[in-house]
Structures are given as C-alpha cells and as structure tokens.
Design a protein around this motif. Structure first.
Motif, short mmCIF file in Angstrom:
data_model
loop_
_atom_site.label_atom_id
_atom_site.label_comp_id
_atom_site.label_asym_id
_atom_site.label_seq_id
_atom_site.Cartn_x
_atom_site.Cartn_y
_atom_site.Cartn_z
N ARG A 134 10.55 40.09 -24.36
CA ARG A 134 9.96 41.29 -24.97
C ARG A 134 10.09 42.50 -24.05
NH1 ARG A 134 4.49 38.83 -27.61
NH2 ARG A 134 5.30 38.49 -29.71
N ARG A 135 10.22 42.24 -22.75
CA ARG A 135 10.37 43.37 -21.81
C ARG A 135 11.70 44.07 -22.01
NH1 ARG A 135 7.54 39.84 -17.07
NH2 ARG A 135 5.56 39.81 -18.18
N GLU A 183 -10.50 49.30 -21.59
CA GLU A 183 -10.58 50.19 -22.76
C GLU A 183 -11.98 50.17 -23.38
OE1 GLU A 183 -8.00 52.32 -24.39
OE2 GLU A 183 -7.58 52.15 -22.26
N ARG A 206 7.73 36.32 -23.88
CA ARG A 206 7.12 37.48 -23.20
C ARG A 206 8.11 38.14 -22.27
NH1 ARG A 206 1.99 34.50 -23.13
NH2 ARG A 206 2.27 33.85 -20.98
N GLN A 263 -3.60 39.05 -19.06
CA GLN A 263 -3.37 40.47 -18.71
C GLN A 263 -3.99 41.39 -19.76
OE1 GLN A 263 0.92 40.09 -18.37
NE2 GLN A 263 0.85 40.63 -16.20
N ARG A 321 6.64 55.25 -21.76
CA ARG A 321 6.06 53.93 -21.48
C ARG A 321 7.00 52.83 -21.99
NH1 ARG A 321 0.37 52.05 -24.13
NH2 ARG A 321 1.64 52.15 -26.01
N SER A 351 3.66 43.78 -27.20
CA SER A 351 5.07 44.12 -27.35
C SER A 351 5.74 44.36 -26.00
CB SER A 351 5.25 45.34 -28.26
OG SER A 351 4.97 46.53 -27.56
N MET A 352 4.93 44.62 -24.97
CA MET A 352 5.50 44.81 -23.62
C MET A 352 5.59 43.49 -22.87
SD MET A 352 3.27 48.02 -22.50
CE MET A 352 2.94 49.26 -23.72
N GLY A 353 5.13 42.43 -23.50
CA GLY A 353 5.19 41.12 -22.86
C GLY A 353 3.96 40.77 -22.05
N GLU A 371 3.26 47.28 -14.38
CA GLU A 371 2.18 46.46 -13.81
C GLU A 371 2.25 45.04 -14.36
OE1 GLU A 371 -1.16 49.66 -13.88
OE2 GLU A 371 -2.10 47.71 -14.15
N ILE A 372 2.48 44.98 -15.67
CA ILE A 372 2.52 43.68 -16.35
C ILE A 372 3.69 42.84 -15.86
CG2 ILE A 372 3.11 42.67 -18.60
CD1 ILE A 372 1.25 44.71 -19.83
N SER A 373 4.83 43.50 -15.62
CA SER A 373 5.98 42.71 -15.19
C SER A 373 6.07 42.60 -13.67
CB SER A 373 7.27 43.28 -15.78
OG SER A 373 7.39 44.63 -15.48
N PHE A 388 1.84 51.09 -16.86
CA PHE A 388 1.26 49.86 -17.41
C PHE A 388 2.26 48.71 -17.64
CE2 PHE A 388 -0.26 47.57 -21.28
CZ PHE A 388 -1.28 46.87 -20.66
N PRO A 389 3.37 48.95 -18.37
CA PRO A 389 4.30 47.82 -18.58
C PRO A 389 4.89 47.31 -17.27
CG PRO A 389 5.20 49.85 -19.50
CD PRO A 389 3.81 50.15 -19.09
N ARG A 400 -6.63 55.59 -19.57
CA ARG A 400 -5.66 55.78 -18.49
C ARG A 400 -4.94 57.11 -18.67
NH1 ARG A 400 -2.26 51.06 -16.31
NH2 ARG A 400 -3.73 49.37 -16.11
N LEU A 411 -1.73 54.45 -27.18
CA LEU A 411 -1.82 54.59 -25.72
C LEU A 411 -3.16 54.04 -25.27
CD1 LEU A 411 -0.49 58.24 -25.32
CD2 LEU A 411 0.74 56.13 -24.85
N LEU A 412 -3.22 53.69 -23.97
CA LEU A 412 -4.50 53.28 -23.40
C LEU A 412 -5.32 54.55 -23.16
CD1 LEU A 412 -2.88 50.74 -21.01
CD2 LEU A 412 -4.51 50.12 -22.79
#
Lengths: 339, 219
Positions: free
Chosen positions: A87-88, B142, A84, B133, A159, B126-128, A114-116, A111-112, A103, A99-100
C-alpha cells in the motif's frame, strides 16, 4: 499491451455488500488495465460504483471476487502485513481530504513516513520538499483548520507522495472544491504525473475533470465498465447512452430535464472551426432556425473542441438540408436522445 | 458555627477527597483507556474486528456499570481486603472507586474515540498503517480534545462517588457531611460540605474543558 507496461490490472472485480435489505452487488465483474505513467479516469454517475472500485484497488474494500495486480504483484493474494507494505506504493487522496486535524501540515506529510519507519530528520527534509512542490512552503506550521479547501487538498497530495508511490489514487479529489481551486489542483496533478511519472487514477463524476487531465477514461455504469478509450475518442463519439449523457450533461443536473425532446442532435466542431459562425451561416442559408439546448468548448490535448446539442425543426426536408450543410463543413452531426 | 478543630477536620477531609478522587481516576484510566480502545478496535466496524472479545468486554462493562455504587462497594469487600488489607478508610474506598469507575471511563473513552472520522482512519490504512499504529498515531491523538473533556466528566463523577464512600468510613468531605451534617443534625456543616464539593467539581470541570480547548487544533 505487454504485461510490463501495466501498472494496475483489475480482473473480474465483484463487490457485494451485506445490507439490511439483503445482499447488494455493487460491482459485477470489472476488468481494467491501467498503464504505467498514464492518467486514467473512471467516470460515472453517483451510485455507479466508482468509489467502491477505487477502494478495491488498494483493498480498503476487499473485492468479493476478482484479482488486483499492482506492478506485477497480485495484491488480493497477499497476507495483511505484506499488503500494508504494498500500500505504500499507492498514495490516495479523498474528497474530504482526511487530514489529521491535530497535526500541522508538515506533520501530516511526515505521517506516512513515520509509519514506514523513515528517520525523523530525513522525513522532515522530504516533507518540506513536498510542501514546496505543492506550493505550500509558507504554510508548513499551519493546522488543517487554518487552511482553505484547496490548501488542504495540496497537503493531502504532498502526504500521498511522501512514500514515493508508483500510483496516486484520487477519489473525487476536486468535488469539494470551487472551480478555480479545482483547476489549480488538477494542474498540480498533471504536473506530478509529467514530472514524477506517477500513474494517476482519477475517480470523478465530472467530465470536465476527465478532459482536463486524463489520457484514457473508463465509463462505469451499474457496476460495469460501459465503455473505455482515449478521452478524445470518448468525447468525440461516445458509443453508449451513458457515455453520451456524461459528455452532454457532464453528469450533473440531469434531473433538471424531464421528458424526451424530438429531433435532437449533437454537433461537434473540430479544431478551430468554432471561430467561423457555421451555425449562423447555416441558419441564414437554409432560412430555418435551431434551438440550442447546450453548448461548450474545451481543449483536449491542445485541440479545441466545441460541442452543442441542438433541436432541429420538425420539417423533415429542412432538417436534412441543415444536417447536410453542417456535415459538408466538417461538423460531426449525430442524433441523440436528449432527456 | 465551627467548633475548635473543625477547620483542621475540613482540611483533612478536603485532602482525603482529592486524594481518593485523583488516585482512583488515574487507576481507572490505567485500565479504562486500553479497555475503551479495545472496545473500539474490536467492534464490527473497527479496524480489527474480534466479535467475541468485543461482546464479552461489553457485557462485563455493562454488568459493572449496572450495579449501584454503594452495593458494589459492599460486595467488593472481600476483594478490597485481599488487595489493601482493610475494608474501611480511604484506601479501601479507592479500590471500590476504581472498580466502579473503570467501566465508566472505558465507555467515555470509547465514545471519544468513535468521534474520530472514519475517513482519517481509512487514509492511514491506505498508507499501510498497522492497527497498532492507527491506535497510537491516529485514534488517540485525534481524539485527545474529546478524551480530555471525558476525563473532566469522569473525575467529577468519581468525586461524586467518593462522597458516597463516606458510608464505609472512607473519610473525605462526603463523610464529614454525612457524619456531622446528617447523623448529628448539624445542617450548617452539611451545607458547607456541599458547597465545597460543588466548588471542587466546578474547578475540575472547568480545568478539563480549558485544557481541552487550549490544545484542540481544530479551533
């Protein structure tokens, strides 16, 4: 090529799917080296396995066998959590954007991050910068449903760039867009490659996309790489049948042609020659006519290329005279199967 | 038609109905929402497949959904007694409603979450993004419009159940309809209750749909 110039290395990638009809092997052992900073194209007809291949690069699809390296790290050997993290370093864009929907454009780009775990304020600043880069500064608060296809893909690109990836994977990224929008998105990708030095992998079934932005290309057919080389090489002299087919028909509407036509030749007019009416002059000179089956002109790396597929007359002597005439004037003439 | 005190009785019934319905819906979501999430996530095509857990939970959900509500209510009596100390009245009915509604809610949630496009989930992967999450930042947000529509359907279904709970002395408009309308043969009172219940259903349904539509960014 030395190890450290390689961004992505694929080694013996096999992928089998279990279907109701039994096991189905989609990839039969694909090898590829994608260099740092290049735009690498993977082209094939539908069902060739190209989408599966790109999904094997970031392990959205785990290869049944084989190894994937990203910048010297073997992804296939990593546990889930470290994968994971890796993958970043790889952004990905899709044909259907993904897309979401709940949002805004800005929130999608955040979003990405936020995840990282990037702090909110910092993420927002970065997202605004990226939206400006893709030319959407005025649509930051729009929801995807309020954007056109091209705009959605631009948001998706922004994104994908948010985590400052080393690689951008594009899975049929322009296939859902009209030709004008496609051109815009492709020039944006080229610009990103040149300005940010990001390695780009492009999956497509359209030769025009490859010619537009790729440095090198691999042709995939039946789950294997059929041939690989610089775009110019492949375009000028495709060695394999599938290569010729893609270059001539652009991988589209091949169903429209039925049966094999005799005496078909592919003519390639190199740089500038197409301004002179070579073909016309040849017909006057030899007093024979040819049947033009397909023709187009493109610019690859600043050089103009014209190509034509023509059917020569049945009479052998006349045909040879024509071919000689063309070859003397620098036209590449090769017999092809036009199906 | 209405004897003295009838209005107060109906008023009380109305409040009891709303009370039972709302409380048991909320409780049903407390368990049903995570349960629905787990069902989706552990599915063989989910983001974190756990086959045995998925099958086990699916079995439990199907079992409780297949028991008719009235029988479930009676069968649950020892459990109800242990929890709220009584087997009659609105409080007791809430326990039964909660147990009956939870699997229903779980399935509603499951079907809403399954509407989220696979591609969007893959994009997040794909964004990890981790499975957790993906749940909190992709699946739930969603699916929100669909979850709200599901909530409106759930609450009206639970309202229907609550009317049946009148049988075990649960109070509410359903109990009035049965006690006065059916047992005493006062048909007019029964019809008034039916109309009242229908109005409440309509209001909940409409409210849910409107909130869903208003907050849905796809439109």
């Amino acid at each position: 090529m030395s190890e450290k110039d390689t961004m992505i290395r694929l080694e013996g990638i096999k992928k089998r799917f279990r279907t109701k009809a039994g096991e189905l092997e989609v990839l039969h052992g694909v090898n590829a080296d994608i260099k740092k900073g290049e735009v690498f194209g993977i082209i094939g007809l539908s069902g060739a396995g190209k989408s599966t291949l790109v999904r094997c690069i970031n392990l959205l699809e785990r290869p049944t066998a084989g190894k994937v390296w990203l910048d010297g790290v073997e992804l296939t050997a990593l546990p889930e959590k470290e994968l994971r993290e890796q993958r970043r370093h790889m952004g990905m864009i899709f044909q259907q954007f993904h897309l979401l929907m709940q949002r805004t454009a800005l929130e999608n780009v955040c979003f990405p991050m936020e995840i990282s775990g990037v702090p909110k304020a910092q993420a927002k600043t970065k997202a605004l910068e990226l939206l400006e880069l893709v030319g959407l500064s005025d649509r930051t608060d729009s929801y995807p449903a309020q954007l056109s296809g091209g705009q959605k893909q631009r948001v998706a690109i922004a994104r994908a760039l948010a985590t400052e990836p080393k690689v951008l994977l594009c899975d049929e990224a322009t296939s859902a867009l009209d030709p004008n929008t496609t051109a815009g998105v492709l020039s944006l990708l080229k610009d990103i490659n040149e300005r940010l030095g990001i390695t780009i992998v492009v999956i497509t079934h359209e030769m025009s996309v490859i010619q537009e932005i790729c440095d090198r290309v691999a042709i995939i057919d039946g789950g294997l790489i059929a041939e690989e080389g610089s775009v110019e090489e492949i375009f000028r002299a495709p060695k394999t049948k599938i290569g010729q087919e893609l270059v001539m028909h652009e991988g589209s509407n091949r169903e429209a042609y039925t049966g094999k036509l005799p005496y078909c030749y592919r003519l390639v007019f190199n740089g500038g020659k197409e301004n002179e009416p070579v073909l016309g002059e040849m017909m006057i000179e030899t007093t024979g006519v040819v049947n033009i089956l397909a023709a187009n002109t493109r610019t690859i790396d600043g050089q103009d290329f014209g190509q034509m597929v023509v059917q020569f007359p049945e009479e052998k002597e006349l045909r040879e005279k024509m071919i000689q005439y063309l070859r003397e004037r620098g036209v590449v003439v090769e017999e092809v199967e036009y199906v | 038609m209405f004897k003295e005190g009838m209005l107060a009785l109906v008023g009380q019934g109305f409040i009891e109905t709303i009370y039972m319905t709302v409380i048991s819906t909320v409780l049903a979501y407390v368990i049903g929402l995570p349960l629905g999430l787990i069902l989706v996530v552990t599915d063989k095509d989910g983001i974190h497949p756990i086959s045995w857990l998925n099958k086990l939970l699916g079995l439990i959900v199907n079992f409780f959904r297949s028991v008719p509500f009235l029988i479930l209510l009676i069968a649950l009596m020892p459990f109800t007694k242990a929890i709220v100390g009584t087997v009659i009245g609105s409080k007791a009915a809430i326990v039964g409603l909660w147990v009956a509604a939870t699997p229903f809610v779980a399935r509603m949630v499951e079907s809403s979450l399954k509407e989220v496009e696979v591609g969007v989930i893959e994009a997040a992967q794909s964004m990890g993004a981790s499975p957790f999450q993906i749940m909190t930042k992709v699946l739930l947000p969603e699916a929100k419009p669909s979850l709200l529509v599901g909530a409106a359907i759930s609450i009206t279904t639970i309202l229907g159940y609550s009317a049946m709970a009148g049988i075990v002395g649960a109070g509410g408009l359903g109990a009035i309809a049965i006690n006065y309308g059916y047992y005493r043969g006062q048909n007019d009172i029964m019809y008034v209750m039916v109309v009242l219940l229908a109005i409440i259903v309509l209001v909940f349904q409409e409210l849910g749909m409107r909130i869903s539509k208003h907050t849905d960014r796809r439109l």
